[in-house]
Design an enzyme around this catalytic site. Structure first.
Site, PDB file in Angstrom:
ATOM      1  N   LYS A  13       0.754  -1.192  -0.075  1.00  0.00           N
ATOM      2  CA  LYS A  13      -0.191   0.072  -0.015  1.00  0.00           C
ATOM      3  C   LYS A  13       0.846   1.251   0.013  1.00  0.00           C
ATOM      4  O   LYS A  13       0.631   2.076  -0.685  1.00  0.00           O
ATOM      5  CB  LYS A  13      -0.966   0.008   1.203  1.00  0.00           C
ATOM      6  CG  LYS A  13      -2.113  -0.570   1.109  1.00  0.00           C
ATOM      7  CD  LYS A  13      -2.842  -0.245   2.342  1.00  0.00           C
ATOM      8  CE  LYS A  13      -2.198  -0.220   3.703  1.00  0.00           C
ATOM      9  NZ  LYS A  13      -1.672  -1.375   4.348  1.00  0.00           N
ATOM     10  N   ARG A  88      -9.064   1.418   9.313  1.00  0.00           N
ATOM     11  CA  ARG A  88      -8.569  -0.084   9.644  1.00  0.00           C
ATOM     12  C   ARG A  88      -9.588  -1.033  10.404  1.00  0.00           C
ATOM     13  O   ARG A  88      -9.142  -1.837  10.987  1.00  0.00           O
ATOM     14  CB  ARG A  88      -7.291   0.110  10.541  1.00  0.00           C
ATOM     15  CG  ARG A  88      -6.097  -0.258   9.680  1.00  0.00           C
ATOM     16  CD  ARG A  88      -4.966  -0.051  10.626  1.00  0.00           C
ATOM     17  NE  ARG A  88      -3.848  -0.363  10.481  1.00  0.00           N
ATOM     18  CZ  ARG A  88      -2.959  -0.150   9.476  1.00  0.00           C
ATOM     19  NH1 ARG A  88      -2.765   1.044   9.008  1.00  0.00           N
ATOM     20  NH2 ARG A  88      -1.544  -1.039   9.233  1.00  0.00           N
ATOM     21  N   ARG A 127      11.558  -5.693   4.247  1.00  0.00           N
ATOM     22  CA  ARG A 127      11.489  -4.160   4.780  1.00  0.00           C
ATOM     23  C   ARG A 127      12.139  -4.000   6.092  1.00  0.00           C
ATOM     24  O   ARG A 127      12.459  -2.903   6.444  1.00  0.00           O
ATOM     25  CB  ARG A 127      10.099  -3.892   4.711  1.00  0.00           C
ATOM     26  CG  ARG A 127       9.679  -2.442   4.929  1.00  0.00           C
ATOM     27  CD  ARG A 127       8.252  -2.152   4.845  1.00  0.00           C
ATOM     28  NE  ARG A 127       7.477  -2.798   5.844  1.00  0.00           N
ATOM     29  CZ  ARG A 127       6.111  -2.559   5.836  1.00  0.00           C
ATOM     30  NH1 ARG A 127       5.362  -2.103   5.061  1.00  0.00           N
ATOM     31  NH2 ARG A 127       5.329  -3.100   6.889  1.00  0.00           N
ATOM     32  N   ARG A 133      12.180  -0.979  11.013  1.00  0.00           N
ATOM     33  CA  ARG A 133      10.759  -0.394  11.517  1.00  0.00           C
ATOM     34  C   ARG A 133      10.587  -1.362  12.834  1.00  0.00           C
ATOM     35  O   ARG A 133      10.943  -2.628  12.712  1.00  0.00           O
ATOM     36  CB  ARG A 133       9.525  -0.694  10.723  1.00  0.00           C
ATOM     37  CG  ARG A 133       9.191   0.502   9.827  1.00  0.00           C
ATOM     38  CD  ARG A 133       8.097   0.424   9.088  1.00  0.00           C
ATOM     39  NE  ARG A 133       6.969  -0.212   9.625  1.00  0.00           N
ATOM     40  CZ  ARG A 133       5.655  -0.220   9.126  1.00  0.00           C
ATOM     41  NH1 ARG A 133       5.588   0.492   7.832  1.00  0.00           N
ATOM     42  NH2 ARG A 133       4.619  -0.734   9.634  1.00  0.00           N
ATOM     43  N   ARG A 144       0.191  -8.357  13.641  1.00  0.00           N
ATOM     44  CA  ARG A 144      -0.669  -7.268  12.785  1.00  0.00           C
ATOM     45  C   ARG A 144      -1.467  -7.888  11.752  1.00  0.00           C
ATOM     46  O   ARG A 144      -2.466  -7.535  11.472  1.00  0.00           O
ATOM     47  CB  ARG A 144       0.417  -6.428  12.072  1.00  0.00           C
ATOM     48  CG  ARG A 144       0.860  -5.324  12.970  1.00  0.00           C
ATOM     49  CD  ARG A 144       2.532  -4.860  12.736  1.00  0.00           C
ATOM     50  NE  ARG A 144       2.430  -4.363  11.339  1.00  0.00           N
ATOM     51  CZ  ARG A 144       3.445  -4.455  10.585  1.00  0.00           C
ATOM     52  NH1 ARG A 144       4.641  -4.595  10.987  1.00  0.00           N
ATOM     53  NH2 ARG A 144       3.471  -3.778   9.138  1.00  0.00           N
TER      54      ARG A 144
END
Ligand code: ADP
Length: 192
Positions: A13, A88, A127, A133, A144
């Site tokens: 996204k 969300r 990532r 992160r 998540r």
């Protein structure tokens, strides 16, 4: 053009929204980025959000709706926006609907970037290395994904029910996914 972008963690996204922003010339609003920036600045809200983000949970709806309302009230969104990471859950979807109705700027389309769940974990692991992160550890990613399936997946049905939903296949090269999105939006696909 007012676009809501939907998709699981690691669906791409954020990557697609950044490219769409360039091609469409409209702002990209990412709640993840807004929250991480607030955390970096060390604001009270940012620090509270960080403890929640690092567990893979959702930041409370009221904080999010205030943040989105403030962002959507700025002048630059008059030409449209790409919303990435919001709504969300169903409460956020309904709150967004009310906010946009009040502003007289209803959403035009919701695009669901659909990616094979088998590919997600690998993408996020990559990532984690690139972006450092703190919520990309395996355990937090698993949470998540659980939160996504329980709370965010129903938002896809919500937009389907309103007749605004389009699915786009999110597997394959980044540029190809972008072309699929632009073709859904009927935007001239010649590279800028
Ligand atoms: P991803 O889509 O890969 O999960 P994001 O950057 O969109 O990454 O979001 C990171 C985290 O920020 C989420 O796991 C959540 O804790 C928090 N967050 C972002 N948007 C929202 C939202 N709309 N409501 C509640 N929490 C949010």
């Amino acid at each position: 053009m007012r676009i809501v972008l939907l998709g699981s963690p690691g669906s791409g996204k954020g990557t697609q929204a950044a490219l769409m922003k360039v091609r469409l010339g409209i702002p990209h609003i990412s709640t993840g980025v807004l929250l991480r920036n607030a955390a970096k600045r060390g604001t009270e809200l940012g620090l509270k959000a960080k403890t929640i983000i690092d567990k893979g949970e959702l930041v409370p709806d009221e904080i999010m709706s205030d943040m989105i309302e403030e962002r959507l009230s700025r002048d630059d969104v008059a030409i449209g926006f790409i919303l990435d990471g919001y709504p969300r859950n169903l409460a956020q979807a309904k709150s967004l609907y009310a906010t946009l109705e009040r502003l007289g700027t209803p959403a035009d389309v919701a695009i669901h970037i659909d990616v094979d769940p088998e590919h997600i974990i690998g993408r996020i692991a990559k990532r984690a290395k690139e972006e450092d992160r703190s919520d990309d550890t395996e355990e937090v990613v698993r949470n998540r994904m659980r939160v996504y399936h329980e709370q965010t997946a129903p938002v896809i049905e919500y937009y389907a029910g309103r007749g605004l939903l389009t699915h786009v296949l999110g597997d394959g090269p980044i540029e190809l996914v972008l072309e699929r999105i632009l073709s859904v939006l009927r935007v001239d696909q010649a590279p800028a």
